[in-house]
Design an enzyme around this catalytic site. Structure first.
Site, PDB file in Angstrom:
ATOM      1  CB  CYS A   2      -0.905   0.005   1.240  1.00 31.05           C
ATOM      2  SG  CYS A   2      -1.860  -1.517   1.439  1.00 31.05           S
ATOM      3  CB  SER A  55      -6.999  -5.906  -2.110  1.00 25.21           C
ATOM      4  OG  SER A  55      -7.719  -4.738  -1.753  1.00 25.21           O
ATOM      5  CB  ILE A  56      -1.906  -8.689  -1.021  1.00 21.90           C
ATOM      6  CG1 ILE A  56      -1.296  -7.558  -1.864  1.00 21.90           C
ATOM      7  CG2 ILE A  56      -1.133  -9.988  -1.201  1.00 21.90           C
ATOM      8  CD1 ILE A  56      -1.183  -7.853  -3.330  1.00 21.90           C
TER       9      ILE A  56
END
Length: 629
Positions: A2, A55-56
């Site tokens: 991020c 988003s992971i």
């Protein structure tokens, strides 16, 4: 993965912090294209945190940041991945902590509740985070051990700002663009500006393995980890081989956890080939691999990458880099935010772009050279040190003879390297190493700098920067070299390159060789297991015998270079002339205009090779035009 930013202000009159953070977040969208979050709390002080999310893990809204604890007393924004978060979560749940998401971010919150500042010592991964403890009025920032994730900050009067990138920090409107001349000297010497400095006065970067706490407007910075090379392990070669493979396999396994598609960079060299081989062994799915190449065969490793792909049956993708790649340079200048002269940022950007069109996470082989002594300069340093005590007459004879070796315009020419070796072989080891890794050094740097610029430099900080790490590791020269690179070249050049080039494409890059537990083991291996009988990476090569073909293992190291020297003599010669010899460039006041012209014309005219010098001057000028003009 991020982008994070924040503003803490002890002046309660300032109430537009949400607008400021919104603007700073807008410069981080490439780091986090999936979501945005802002947390704000007014009072004494005012605190606002901003987050852009890639988003992971846990793709649901439960992973939204800033994230808070049960009573809203702690707020956290995190950039990175905590690979041991499931293990930590189980331990925290056994102590009564309740979780509302499946994220690693929430683990850090509860770990802070348990351990305070020492929470970072339990984390295994890559991270930069900021935590606001409203009960104690503490802003707590931390950066991972090796510096894989960046964190910049500025503290002036009653205001503290931080962000993942410099351009985001500038967007606040509070940063004075006054150039730090010492930082410029660092840049021209090594191609990067080492933390805690940046190109700007009063703007800093938190150093790797450090935390920062702000309480009552007082700043406290602490180191929480360092790599120990002593005591050396008493271990047989076979035991070392088994341990290397076991630890590396574990480091790969924990980096395969992802809720999005995952692949690997593959150059065909030892390190990336080893990672792909292990991934193929432990992954349930076909591994996706990605390679970059050049039309110039001296710089292209595609044939070696294809061989590894064939052996392990990967889904392989290739991309060719051409001279028009310089078209992306203005974007990279913006993303790096300050002068950065590693030209391999170009292919790294392009391989990241190609990779991102297929996956969101990619493993790489970064860090193998710094743990197992993979660079040619390490062996050269050991040879030179063995020659240091030769009789003075013999030294003079060798030095005189080397003068007959012709200068070569090709960076990869062996005679050029031999000449370069003897030019510095008989000076003391710290100065010898600095000379070999420098872009501008000694007489050339002295000639380049204008009298005005020289007078602005308080002291030769660049000259003492590398040598300061030589005496920290005490088991001989090789440990000193590895220790120096782990604290300088690795975090300030290589990891900066990969983070910015990958995140510019919203791609997360993971580095198993940089697992701190793996590096702690490697550091304490005897030096003879790293270079033996002239073989670099000796124990790693023994460990992967039969896993990676000898053709890939024992070939000469190519590196991830770009044929900029040839580009500057051919397709881009007018571009380099027009940019570096333009009157406004020469009027900057840093350089002797005559020397700049000589560098350009000698390079184009095939008299000398100044590839790296011209590239560093080009990047500096383009940075000036973007951020200063």
């Amino acid at each position: 993965m991020c982008g994070i930013c924040g503003l803490l202000d002890y002046n309660s009159q300032n109430t537009d912090s949400r607008r400021i953070i919104k603007g700073m977040c807008s410069k981080l969208i490439h780091r986090g294209p999936d979501d945005e979050g802002i947390f704000s709390q007014t009072g004494s002080p005012n605190i606002t945190l901003g987050h852009r999310r890639l988003s992971i893990i846990d793709l649901s809204s439960a992973g939204h940041q800033p994230m808070v604890n049960e009573d809203n007393s702690i707020s956290l924004i995190l950039n990175g991945e905590i690979y041991n978060y499931l293990e930590l979560r189980t331990e925290l749940e056994s102590r009564g902590h309740v979780f509302r998401s499946n994220t690693d971010t929430e683990v850090v919150i509860h770990l802070y509740e348990e351990k305070g500042r020492d929470c970072v010592k339990s984390l295994r991964g890559m991270f930069a985070f900021a935590l606001w403890d409203s009960n104690n009025k503490i802003l707590f920032l931390a950066r991972d051990r090796l510096g894989k994730k960046p964190l910049f900050y500025s503290h002036k009067d009653s205001r503290f700002l931080f962000s993942s990138e410099l351009e985001s920090l500038l967007e606040s409107g509070f940063i004075s663009k006054e150039i730090n001349k010492d930082s410029l000297d660092y840049y021209l010497s090594f191609g990067y500006i080492p933390s805690p400095y940046t190109i700007y006065k009063n703007v800093f970067q938190l150093k790797p393995a450090h935390t920062l706490s702000l309480h009552n407007n007082e700043l406290r910075v602490d180191r929480y980890w360092d790599l120990d090379y002593l005591p050396k392990l008493k271990i047989s070669q076979q035991e070392a081989v088994e341990k290397v493979l076991n630890l590396l396999e574990e480091a790969v396994k924990i980096r395969l956890h992802s809720d999005v598609p995952l692949g690997a960079f593959l150059s065909g060299g030892i390190d990336s080939s080893t990672i792909v081989a292990i991934m193929s062994k432990v992954s349930r799915q076909q591994v996706k691999t990605f390679s970059i190449g050049f039309e110039d065969s001296d710089y292209s490793e595609l044939t070696f990458a294809r061989e590894i792909s064939r052996i392990y049956g990967t889904e392989h993708h290739e991309f060719m880099v051409k001279p028009d790649a310089l078209g992306v340079l203005p974007l990279l200048i913006s993303r790096y935010g300050q002068p950065y002269a590693d030209s391999s940022a170009l292919p790294t950007y392009y391989v990241s772009k190609e990779t991102r069109s297929h996956v969101t996470v990619a493993l790489n082989g970064d860090g193998g050279d710094e743990s197992f002594a993979g660079y040619e300069r390490y062996h050269a340093m050991l040879i030179a040190e063995s020659m240091y005590n030769l009789p003075p007459l013999l030294k003079r004879a060798i030095k005189f003879s080397s003068g007959f070796i012709p200068d070569s315009i090709e960076p990869k020419n062996r005679l050029r390297n031999i000449k370069r070796f003897f030019d510095a072989a008989f000076i003391e080891k710290e100065k010898r190493y600095i000379r070999w890794i420098s872009i501008f050094y000694g007489e050339l740097k002295n000639a380049l700098y204008s009298a005005e610029f020289k007078s602005a430099l308080k002291e030769d900080k660049a000259g003492s920067y590398i040598s300061s790490f030589f005496n920290e590791a005490s088991d001989g020269l090789l440990d000193s070299l590895l220790n120096a690179d782990v604290h300088t070249y690795l975090p300030e050049d290589l990891l900066v390159k990969v983070d910015i080039a990958s995140m510019a494409n919203s791609l997360e890059a993971r580095s198993p060789f940089l697992d701190h537990k793996f590096m702690e083991f490697a550091a304490r291996l005897p030096s003879s297991y790293k270079i033996k009988n002239g073989i670099r990476k000796y124990i790693l090569k023994k460990a992967i015998k039969g896993i990676v073909p000898d053709r890939n293992v024992y070939r000469r190291k190519m590196g991830f270079g770009v044929p900029i020297g040839r580009w500057f003599r051919n397709e881009l010669k007018e571009y380099i002339r027009d940019t570096l010899l333009e009157p406004k460039t020469l009027r900057r006041g840093y350089f002797n205009a005559g020397i700049v012209k000589k560098l350009v014309e000698d390079h184009i005219g095939l008299r000398k090779d100044y590839s790296f010098q011209l590239w560093s001057l080009l990047v500096l000028e383009l940075w000036h035009r973007k951020f200063i003009d």
